[in-house]
Design a protein around this motif. Structure first.
Motif, mmCIF file in Angstrom:
data_model
loop_
_atom_site.group_PDB
_atom_site.id
_atom_site.type_symbol
_atom_site.label_atom_id
_atom_site.label_comp_id
_atom_site.label_asym_id
_atom_site.label_seq_id
_atom_site.Cartn_x
_atom_site.Cartn_y
_atom_site.Cartn_z
ATOM 1 N N MET A 1 0.838 -1.192 0.000
ATOM 2 C CA MET A 1 0.000 0.000 0.000
ATOM 3 C C MET A 1 0.883 1.255 0.000
ATOM 4 O O MET A 1 1.801 1.382 0.810
ATOM 5 N N SER A 2 0.614 2.213 -0.911
ATOM 6 C CA SER A 2 1.380 3.442 -0.959
ATOM 7 C C SER A 2 1.001 4.354 0.200
ATOM 8 O O SER A 2 -0.035 4.158 0.856
ATOM 9 N N THR A 3 1.836 5.366 0.448
ATOM 10 C CA THR A 3 1.535 6.319 1.507
ATOM 11 C C THR A 3 0.203 7.017 1.252
ATOM 12 O O THR A 3 -0.618 7.186 2.165
ATOM 13 N N THR A 4 -0.035 7.417 0.000
ATOM 14 C CA THR A 4 -1.286 8.090 -0.342
ATOM 15 C C THR A 4 -2.480 7.182 -0.086
ATOM 16 O O THR A 4 -3.505 7.605 0.460
ATOM 17 N N GLU A 5 -2.361 5.926 -0.464
ATOM 18 C CA GLU A 5 -3.448 4.968 -0.219
ATOM 19 C C GLU A 5 -3.698 4.778 1.267
ATOM 20 O O GLU A 5 -4.850 4.632 1.703
ATOM 21 N N ALA A 6 -2.622 4.772 2.052
ATOM 22 C CA ALA A 6 -2.778 4.625 3.501
ATOM 23 C C ALA A 6 -3.528 5.821 4.091
ATOM 24 O O ALA A 6 -4.382 5.657 4.978
ATOM 25 N N PHE A 7 -3.218 7.024 3.600
ATOM 26 C CA PHE A 7 -3.943 8.207 4.072
ATOM 27 C C PHE A 7 -5.389 8.187 3.588
ATOM 28 O O PHE A 7 -6.299 8.599 4.315
ATOM 29 N N ASP A 8 -5.617 7.733 2.362
ATOM 30 C CA ASP A 8 -6.997 7.583 1.882
ATOM 31 C C ASP A 8 -7.794 6.684 2.824
ATOM 32 O O ASP A 8 -8.915 7.002 3.229
ATOM 33 N N ARG A 9 -7.188 5.549 3.153
ATOM 34 C CA ARG A 9 -7.879 4.592 4.024
ATOM 35 C C ARG A 9 -8.107 5.175 5.408
ATOM 36 O O ARG A 9 -9.151 4.933 6.027
ATOM 37 N N GLY A 10 -7.141 5.942 5.907
ATOM 38 C CA GLY A 10 -7.242 6.483 7.263
ATOM 39 C C GLY A 10 -8.048 7.756 7.384
ATOM 40 O O GLY A 10 -8.254 8.257 8.502
ATOM 41 N N SER A 11 -8.522 8.299 6.254
ATOM 42 C CA SER A 11 -9.163 9.614 6.286
ATOM 43 C C SER A 11 -10.453 9.619 7.116
ATOM 44 O O SER A 11 -10.795 10.632 7.733
ATOM 45 N N ARG A 12 -11.165 8.510 7.151
ATOM 46 C CA ARG A 12 -12.468 8.478 7.818
ATOM 47 C C ARG A 12 -12.343 8.742 9.317
ATOM 48 O O ARG A 12 -13.214 9.374 9.918
ATOM 49 N N ARG A 13 -11.274 8.261 9.931
ATOM 50 C CA ARG A 13 -11.101 8.397 11.379
ATOM 51 C C ARG A 13 -9.985 9.373 11.749
ATOM 52 O O ARG A 13 -9.672 9.539 12.930
ATOM 53 N N TYR A 14 -9.408 10.030 10.752
ATOM 54 C CA TYR A 14 -8.220 10.847 11.006
ATOM 55 C C TYR A 14 -8.527 12.020 11.946
ATOM 56 O O TYR A 14 -7.777 12.290 12.887
ATOM 57 N N ASP A 15 -9.638 12.725 11.702
ATOM 58 C CA ASP A 15 -9.975 13.862 12.562
ATOM 59 C C ASP A 15 -10.157 13.429 14.012
ATOM 60 O O ASP A 15 -9.735 14.129 14.937
ATOM 61 N N LEU A 16 -10.794 12.286 14.206
ATOM 62 C CA LEU A 16 -10.997 11.792 15.568
ATOM 63 C C LEU A 16 -9.666 11.489 16.235
ATOM 64 O O LEU A 16 -9.440 11.878 17.394
ATOM 65 N N LEU A 17 -8.776 10.833 15.528
ATOM 66 C CA LEU A 17 -7.509 10.437 16.122
ATOM 67 C C LEU A 17 -6.637 11.651 16.460
ATOM 68 O O LEU A 17 -6.052 11.714 17.537
ATOM 69 N N VAL A 18 -6.550 12.632 15.554
ATOM 70 C CA VAL A 18 -5.702 13.788 15.868
ATOM 71 C C VAL A 18 -6.326 14.642 16.972
ATOM 72 O O VAL A 18 -5.600 15.318 17.717
ATOM 73 N N SER A 19 -7.655 14.603 17.094
ATOM 74 C CA SER A 19 -8.290 15.377 18.162
ATOM 75 C C SER A 19 -7.922 14.847 19.542
ATOM 76 O O SER A 19 -8.035 15.566 20.546
ATOM 77 N N LEU A 20 -7.479 13.596 19.599
ATOM 78 C CA LEU A 20 -7.063 12.999 20.868
ATOM 79 C C LEU A 20 -5.608 13.312 21.216
ATOM 80 O O LEU A 20 -5.126 12.924 22.281
ATOM 81 N N ASN A 21 -4.923 13.992 20.324
ATOM 82 C CA ASN A 21 -3.535 14.402 20.550
ATOM 83 C C ASN A 21 -3.544 15.751 21.272
ATOM 84 O O ASN A 21 -3.916 16.770 20.682
ATOM 85 N N PRO A 22 -3.149 15.801 22.540
ATOM 86 C CA PRO A 22 -3.182 17.072 23.276
ATOM 87 C C PRO A 22 -2.342 18.137 22.572
ATOM 88 O O PRO A 22 -1.178 17.938 22.254
ATOM 89 N N GLY A 23 -2.948 19.275 22.316
ATOM 90 C CA GLY A 23 -2.224 20.383 21.709
ATOM 91 C C GLY A 23 -2.203 20.396 20.199
ATOM 92 O O GLY A 23 -1.705 21.358 19.613
ATOM 93 N N TYR A 24 -2.732 19.363 19.534
ATOM 94 C CA TYR A 24 -2.627 19.283 18.066
ATOM 95 C C TYR A 24 -3.163 20.532 17.377
ATOM 96 O O TYR A 24 -2.465 21.179 16.593
ATOM 97 N N HIS A 25 -4.399 20.892 17.679
ATOM 98 C CA HIS A 25 -5.003 22.042 17.006
ATOM 99 C C HIS A 25 -4.399 23.360 17.490
ATOM 100 O O HIS A 25 -4.234 24.300 16.697
ATOM 101 N N GLN A 26 -4.047 23.435 18.759
ATOM 102 C CA GLN A 26 -3.419 24.648 19.272
ATOM 103 C C GLN A 26 -2.071 24.893 18.604
ATOM 104 O O GLN A 26 -1.728 26.039 18.274
ATOM 105 N N HIS A 27 -1.286 23.843 18.381
ATOM 106 C CA HIS A 27 0.005 24.023 17.720
ATOM 107 C C HIS A 27 -0.174 24.475 16.276
ATOM 108 O O HIS A 27 0.611 25.298 15.773
ATOM 109 N N LEU A 28 -1.198 23.966 15.594
ATOM 110 C CA LEU A 28 -1.478 24.443 14.237
ATOM 111 C C LEU A 28 -1.869 25.921 14.255
ATOM 112 O O LEU A 28 -1.410 26.706 13.417
#
Length: 243
Positions: A1-28
């Motif tokens: 699986m290519s990197t792009t394909e892996a991100f395609d597959r992970g896109s559905r839950r990506y927002d949920l997972l990064v939201s669990l990272n303390p500081g993720y949105h604040q650092h952005l």
């Protein structure tokens, strides 16, 4: 699986997972505000900035730019993953925000005119560009900026600092990867992200890439909290004399 394909597959839950990272949105938001502050210092806080968000993903970094830039700015998010772009486009955006599928280092000149952007924001892109094409991708960002324009890069870098390497590995294998398996069943994407950080440039090496591309005023700072020494904000300016 290519990197792009892996991100395609992970896109559905990506927002949920990064939201669990303390500081993720604040650092952005902090990095986007840094870009806005530097552009405002050159152009003033006026309508009409043209900005690129390289590797916009599902739009979290784009949202940070929207919050930081003056009303009326044109912000274009670029990403290689159509899955991520679908998630980004499904959100509500003000006029002037758009999203385009594109690969860093291969941006068409007729689509992205050289020297046409006041600022470029890039969060978590360059470690995903193969090392043999990384200088090309950095130079591409330089070419897309107007003289005097600013690039801000948010990126992980731990190489050469053993405490940072150990902390990053521990968090990935004890928290991030198990959580990704529980919520997304996409171990390969998050194992790749762990390895990509270990393999990426040192902060000094990446700053040297920026300098070789022609950037000036190159600087970096790390973030506070558990990611101190792991996550970094780089700033660089295309000099006025390059006109």
């Amino acid at each position: 699986m290519s990197t792009t394909e892996a991100f395609d597959r992970g896109s559905r839950r990506y927002d949920l997972l990064v939201s669990l990272n303390p500081g993720y949105h604040q650092h952005l938001r902090s990095a986007a505000a840094e870009l806005a502050r530097r552009i405002a210092g050159r152009r003033g806080d006026r309508v009409g900035w043209r900005l690129l968000d390289l590797a916009c993903g599902s739009g979290a970094s784009t949202r940070a730019l929207v919050e930081a830039a003056p009303a009326g700015s044109r912000i274009e998010g670029l990403d290689a993953s159509n899955g991520m772009l679908e998630r980004a486009r499904a959100k509500r955006w003000p006029d002037g925000v758009s999203f385009t599928q594109a690969v860093s280092g291969e941006l068409a000149v007729e689509r992205f005119a050289p020297g046409s952007h006041d600022g470029i924001f890039s969060a978590y892109l360059f470690r995903n560009v193969s090392e043999d094409r990384r200088d090309l991708a950095v130079r591409e960002a330089y070419d897309l900026l107007a003289p005097g324009g600013w690039l801000v890069v948010q990126e992980y870098s731990v190489r050469g600092r053993w405490r940072a390497e150990v902390s990053w590995t521990a968090v990935c294998w004890l928290v991030i990867i198990p959580l990704a398996m529980l919520l997304d069943r996409n171990r390969s994407l998050y194992a790749y992200l762990w390895r990509s950080v270990l393999d990426f440039d040192t902060t000094a090496q990446f700053m040297d890439r920026l300098t070789r591309a022609g950037f000036t005023d190159v600087a970096t700072r790390t973030v506070p909290g558990w990611q101190r020494g792991i996550l970094h904000t780089f700033v660089a300016r295309r000099p006025e004399e390059s006109a």
